[in-house]
Design an enzyme around this catalytic site. Sequence first.
Site, PDB file in Angstrom:
ATOM      1  N   ARG A 174       9.238 -66.806  55.421  1.00 25.59           N
ATOM      2  CA  ARG A 174       9.841 -65.543  55.857  1.00 25.59           C
ATOM      3  C   ARG A 174      10.003 -64.537  54.708  1.00 25.59           C
ATOM      4  O   ARG A 174      11.019 -63.835  54.614  1.00 25.59           O
ATOM      5  CB  ARG A 174      11.203 -65.790  56.527  1.00 25.59           C
ATOM      6  N   SER A 184      16.175 -64.664  64.362  1.00 31.66           N
ATOM      7  CA  SER A 184      16.940 -65.664  63.607  1.00 31.66           C
ATOM      8  C   SER A 184      17.810 -64.992  62.559  1.00 31.66           C
ATOM      9  O   SER A 184      17.351 -64.131  61.814  1.00 31.66           O
ATOM     10  CB  SER A 184      15.994 -66.638  62.908  1.00 31.66           C
ATOM     11  N   GLU A 204      18.167 -64.823  56.892  1.00 30.71           N
ATOM     12  CA  GLU A 204      16.801 -64.327  57.107  1.00 30.71           C
ATOM     13  C   GLU A 204      16.904 -62.837  57.464  1.00 30.71           C
ATOM     14  O   GLU A 204      16.075 -62.020  57.071  1.00 30.71           O
ATOM     15  CB  GLU A 204      16.137 -65.093  58.262  1.00 30.71           C
TER      16      GLU A 204
HETATM   17  C1  LIG Z   1      14.079 -61.783  70.265  1.00 32.62           C
HETATM   18  C2  LIG Z   1      13.487 -61.928  68.878  1.00 32.62           C
HETATM   19  C3  LIG Z   1      12.652 -63.007  68.601  1.00 32.62           C
HETATM   20  C4  LIG Z   1      12.100 -63.166  67.316  1.00 32.62           C
HETATM   21  N1  LIG Z   1      11.275 -64.236  67.069  1.00 32.62           N
HETATM   22  C5  LIG Z   1      10.719 -64.373  65.844  1.00 32.62           C
HETATM   23  C6  LIG Z   1       9.830 -65.470  65.567  1.00 32.62           C
HETATM   24  O1  LIG Z   1       9.525 -66.298  66.413  1.00 32.62           O
HETATM   25  N2  LIG Z   1       9.303 -65.568  64.319  1.00 32.62           N
HETATM   26  C7  LIG Z   1       9.596 -64.652  63.341  1.00 32.62           C
HETATM   27  O2  LIG Z   1       9.079 -64.779  62.218  1.00 32.62           O
HETATM   28  N3  LIG Z   1      10.430 -63.606  63.571  1.00 32.62           N
HETATM   29  C8  LIG Z   1      10.992 -63.441  64.794  1.00 32.62           C
HETATM   30  N4  LIG Z   1      11.839 -62.390  65.029  1.00 32.62           N
HETATM   31  C9  LIG Z   1      12.153 -61.454  63.933  1.00 32.62           C
HETATM   32  C10 LIG Z   1      11.253 -60.215  63.905  1.00 32.62           C
HETATM   33  O3  LIG Z   1      10.590 -60.064  65.131  1.00 32.62           O
HETATM   34  C11 LIG Z   1      10.203 -60.296  62.813  1.00 32.62           C
HETATM   35  O4  LIG Z   1      10.761 -60.462  61.544  1.00 32.62           O
HETATM   36  C12 LIG Z   1       9.411 -58.983  62.871  1.00 32.62           C
HETATM   37  O5  LIG Z   1       8.123 -59.171  62.606  1.00 32.62           O
HETATM   38  C13 LIG Z   1      10.039 -57.861  62.084  1.00 32.62           C
HETATM   39  O6  LIG Z   1       9.249 -56.704  62.276  1.00 32.62           O
HETATM   40  P1  LIG Z   1       9.908 -55.256  62.288  1.00 32.62           P
HETATM   41  O7  LIG Z   1       8.810 -54.266  62.272  1.00 32.62           O
HETATM   42  O8  LIG Z   1      10.878 -55.138  63.390  1.00 32.62           O
HETATM   43  O9  LIG Z   1      10.639 -55.282  60.874  1.00 32.62           O
HETATM   44  P2  LIG Z   1      12.016 -54.614  60.454  1.00 32.62           P
HETATM   45  O10 LIG Z   1      13.146 -55.432  60.982  1.00 32.62           O
HETATM   46  O11 LIG Z   1      12.013 -53.174  60.756  1.00 32.62           O
HETATM   47  O12 LIG Z   1      11.926 -54.803  58.873  1.00 32.62           O
HETATM   48  C14 LIG Z   1      11.927 -56.089  58.309  1.00 32.62           C
HETATM   49  C15 LIG Z   1      11.578 -55.956  56.821  1.00 32.62           C
HETATM   50  O13 LIG Z   1      10.249 -55.487  56.695  1.00 32.62           O
HETATM   51  C16 LIG Z   1      10.200 -54.341  55.852  1.00 32.62           C
HETATM   52  N5  LIG Z   1       9.126 -53.481  56.349  1.00 32.62           N
HETATM   53  C17 LIG Z   1       9.000 -52.957  57.590  1.00 32.62           C
HETATM   54  N6  LIG Z   1       7.865 -52.243  57.682  1.00 32.62           N
HETATM   55  C18 LIG Z   1       7.266 -52.301  56.468  1.00 32.62           C
HETATM   56  C19 LIG Z   1       6.072 -51.746  55.921  1.00 32.62           C
HETATM   57  N7  LIG Z   1       5.257 -50.965  56.632  1.00 32.62           N
HETATM   58  N8  LIG Z   1       5.772 -52.014  54.626  1.00 32.62           N
HETATM   59  C20 LIG Z   1       6.591 -52.801  53.871  1.00 32.62           C
HETATM   60  N9  LIG Z   1       7.738 -53.347  54.327  1.00 32.62           N
HETATM   61  C21 LIG Z   1       8.067 -53.100  55.617  1.00 32.62           C
HETATM   62  C22 LIG Z   1      11.573 -53.711  55.973  1.00 32.62           C
HETATM   63  O14 LIG Z   1      11.870 -52.914  54.837  1.00 32.62           O
HETATM   64  C23 LIG Z   1      12.457 -54.946  56.084  1.00 32.62           C
HETATM   65  O15 LIG Z   1      12.742 -55.463  54.803  1.00 32.62           O
HETATM   66  C24 LIG Z   1      12.390 -62.209  66.303  1.00 32.62           C
HETATM   67  C25 LIG Z   1      13.218 -61.105  66.603  1.00 32.62           C
HETATM   68  C26 LIG Z   1      13.759 -60.963  67.878  1.00 32.62           C
HETATM   69  C27 LIG Z   1      14.619 -59.758  68.163  1.00 32.62           C
END
Ligand SMILES: Cc1cc2nc3c(=O)[nH]c(=O)nc-3n(C[C@H](O)[C@H](O)[C@H](O)COP(=O)(O)OP(=O)(O)OC[C@H]3O[C@@H](n4cnc5c(N)ncnc54)[C@H](O)[C@@H]3O)c2cc1C
Length: 317
Positions: A189, A238, A308
Site C-alpha cells: 500500500r 481499509s 493505511e
Molecule cells: C469501499 C472501498 C473499498 C476499497 N477497497 C480497496 C481494496 O480492495 N484495495 C485497495 O488497495 N484499496 C481499497 N480502497 C481504498 C482506495 O480505493 C484506494 O486506495 C484507491 O485506489 C485510492 O484512489 P484515490 O484516487 O481515491 O486516491 P486518494 O484517496 O484521492 O489519494 C490517495 C493518495 O494518493 C495520492 N494521489 C492521488 N492522485 C495522485 C496522482 N495523480 N499522483 C500522485 N499521487 C496521487 C494522494 O496524494 C494520496 O496520498 C477502498 C476504498 C473504499 C471506499
Amino acid sequence: MSAHLMGEIVASDLKEILGGLGCEVRFEEYLSAHTTFQVGGPADALALPKDEGELLELLERCRLGGLPVTVLGGGANTLVRDGGVRGVVISLARGFRSLTLREETKDRALMEAGAGVKIPALVRFAVEGGWEGVECLTGVPGTVGGALAMNAGTADRFIGDAVESARWIRFSEGGVERLPSEDIRFGYRSALFPEPGLVSSVVFRLARGDKDQLRAFMQKDARARRERQPWGLPCAGSIFRNPPGGRAGLIIEALGLKGHRAGGAEVSRVHGNFIVNRGGATASDVISLIDEVKREVRRRNGANLVLELQVIGEDLP
Ligand SMILES: Cc1cc2nc3c(=O)[nH]c(=O)nc-3n(C[C@H](O)[C@H](O)[C@H](O)COP(=O)(O)OP(=O)(O)OC[C@H]3O[C@@H](n4cnc5c(N)ncnc54)[C@H](O)[C@@H]3O)c2cc1C
C-alpha cells in the site's frame, strides 16, 4: 471573502497568485464533497486542471508563489481534517481520463490510462478487451493516480505488478518525465517516487486472457465485496494496514470493537477495518475512533496498528 492567514499567505494573495489561470479553481471548497468519507473542511483553493498544459501552468504558479500543494485523486482512501487544507489542492479527477491501447500483439498490449481515470472504468476496459493484468483492482474505487500512489490491490496482487511506466511531474522543476516502474519503489500500500511530484498517466502491461473467465472473476469478487464490506455507507476503505502475518479487520472484530462509535463515526458492523460515516461524522469523530481502536488493540492484543488511510489538513482551531 475576508482575507485570513494561511501561514505566510493571505487568501487575497492566493486569489491574485492563481488569477487568470486556464484551469478551474474553486476557493474555500469543502473537500467533504470530494472524498468518499464525505468528511472534511475546505481547501483554500481546489484546482481542477483538465490537461497537462493547465496542470504545468498551475504548478509553475504554485512554485513561484510559494504555495503548498496537495494532490487528491478520488478521495477514496483519504480523510480530510475538519480545519481543511492550506494552500492548493490539485485534483486530476475531472480530466486526465484518456484510456488507450497500444503496441497490441496477439498476446500482449500496453494500456495507457490518465491519472483521473476511474478504477472501475480501467478494469472494465481491459477485461472487455480480453486483457488481464488489472483485474485485481475489481471493486476498488478511486482513480488511477491514487491507486498507483497507494499500490492498491488485494492481499497478494497489486497495481504495481502491472505497471510499465508512469508519466511523472516533479514539483521542484515542473518538467514531465517518463518513470520506468523500476524507478518507483512499490511496497505494501505504498509507492515511493524519487521526490515529491504527481503522476499524470500510467502505462500498464497486459497479457491476453480469457474474457469469460475474467468476467466471472469480476462477478465473484463483486459478490464477495457485497458480503464482507459495508455497502452504501460513506467510508474510505481499509483504515489500517494489515500487520505482518495478521488481518487488522479480524483483530478488531475479535476484540468486539465492531459497532463502536464516536459521534457520527462507527467501526463497521460488517468489516472491522472499515469506519463508516453514519451521518454527520466529523474528521475529529473519525480520528477519536481510530485512536480508541489503536489503543484497545495495543492493550489487549499487543499489535501496533499503522494507518493505511491518508490523513491531510489541519484540525479546527
Ligand atoms: C469501499 C472501498 C473499498 C476499497 N477497497 C480497496 C481494496 O480492495 N484495495 C485497495 O488497495 N484499496 C481499497 N480502497 C481504498 C482506495 O480505493 C484506494 O486506495 C484507491 O485506489 C485510492 O484512489 P484515490 O484516487 O481515491 O486516491 P486518494 O484517496 O484521492 O489519494 C490517495 C493518495 O494518493 C495520492 N494521489 C492521488 N492522485 C495522485 C496522482 N495523480 N499522483 C500522485 N499521487 C496521487 C494522494 O496524494 C494520496 O496520498 C477502498 C476504498 C473504499 C471506499
